[in-house]
Write a protein that holds these residues in place. Sequence first.
Motif, mmCIF file in Angstrom:
data_model
loop_
_atom_site.group_PDB
_atom_site.id
_atom_site.type_symbol
_atom_site.label_atom_id
_atom_site.label_comp_id
_atom_site.label_asym_id
_atom_site.label_seq_id
_atom_site.Cartn_x
_atom_site.Cartn_y
_atom_site.Cartn_z
ATOM 1 N N THR A 176 -1.464 4.954 -6.463
ATOM 2 C CA THR A 176 -0.971 5.837 -5.398
ATOM 3 C C THR A 176 -1.228 5.253 -4.016
ATOM 4 O O THR A 176 -0.624 5.696 -3.036
ATOM 5 C CB THR A 176 -1.610 7.234 -5.468
ATOM 6 N N PRO A 193 5.659 2.788 -1.843
ATOM 7 C CA PRO A 193 6.847 2.464 -2.645
ATOM 8 C C PRO A 193 7.527 1.217 -2.104
ATOM 9 O O PRO A 193 7.442 0.899 -0.910
ATOM 10 C CB PRO A 193 7.741 3.698 -2.459
ATOM 11 N N ARG A 225 6.297 -5.915 -6.695
ATOM 12 C CA ARG A 225 6.460 -6.484 -5.360
ATOM 13 C C ARG A 225 6.663 -7.993 -5.429
ATOM 14 O O ARG A 225 7.461 -8.548 -4.672
ATOM 15 C CB ARG A 225 5.232 -6.141 -4.509
#
Length: 203
Positions: A74, A78, A136
């Motif tokens: 978390t 994003p 990523r």
Amino acid sequence: MTIQEPVTARPAGRPRSEKAEKAIIDATLDLIGEGMGVSELSIEAIASRAGVGKTTIYRRWSNKEDLVVDALSTLKAPLPVLTGESVRADLISLLDAMRREAGQRRSRCVMNIAMNEADRHPRLMERFLKRAVEPRREAMRAVIERGIASGELRADLDVDLGMAILSGTMLWHTKWGPAGDLPADLAERVVNAALAGMAPEGR
């Protein structure tokens, strides 16, 4: 004639409480941020801090590792939406996400404490990296490979080296650079400097 109302089946089990889940995630991150290592962290301590019963936690997570992976994930923002209009713009978007994450002092503290135990919990860290970091890396790889194919980047560019130059430079600034807030244009400056060596001659 009696018309019977259709019977709607009730979903099995009790609905999960988003409020409870947030409290559990926050409690996990708070305890780690206060210096409690992953080894010392316990479901009992998390439940007590979150104000829930242990059974509430076990309904959502089967073990502590699953919970810690979700909690740490978390902290990662994003993936930014990449327009695909230019390699430069997409790389700036990816690196600026790193800058914004690093600007959250609580998140940085928690991640540093958790990562210090990577050797003691290799499976946990492997799962975290796969879930939160690998997407990523793959996004950056795709952008660089697209740039090579389109001619925006050198045809002989080593993709892994290019990724290391970009992400490594950002990591130096976010982890070991001068104290204080990171400049808003840091990602743009890093990308511009990297592209000076990664772009074809004449571009």
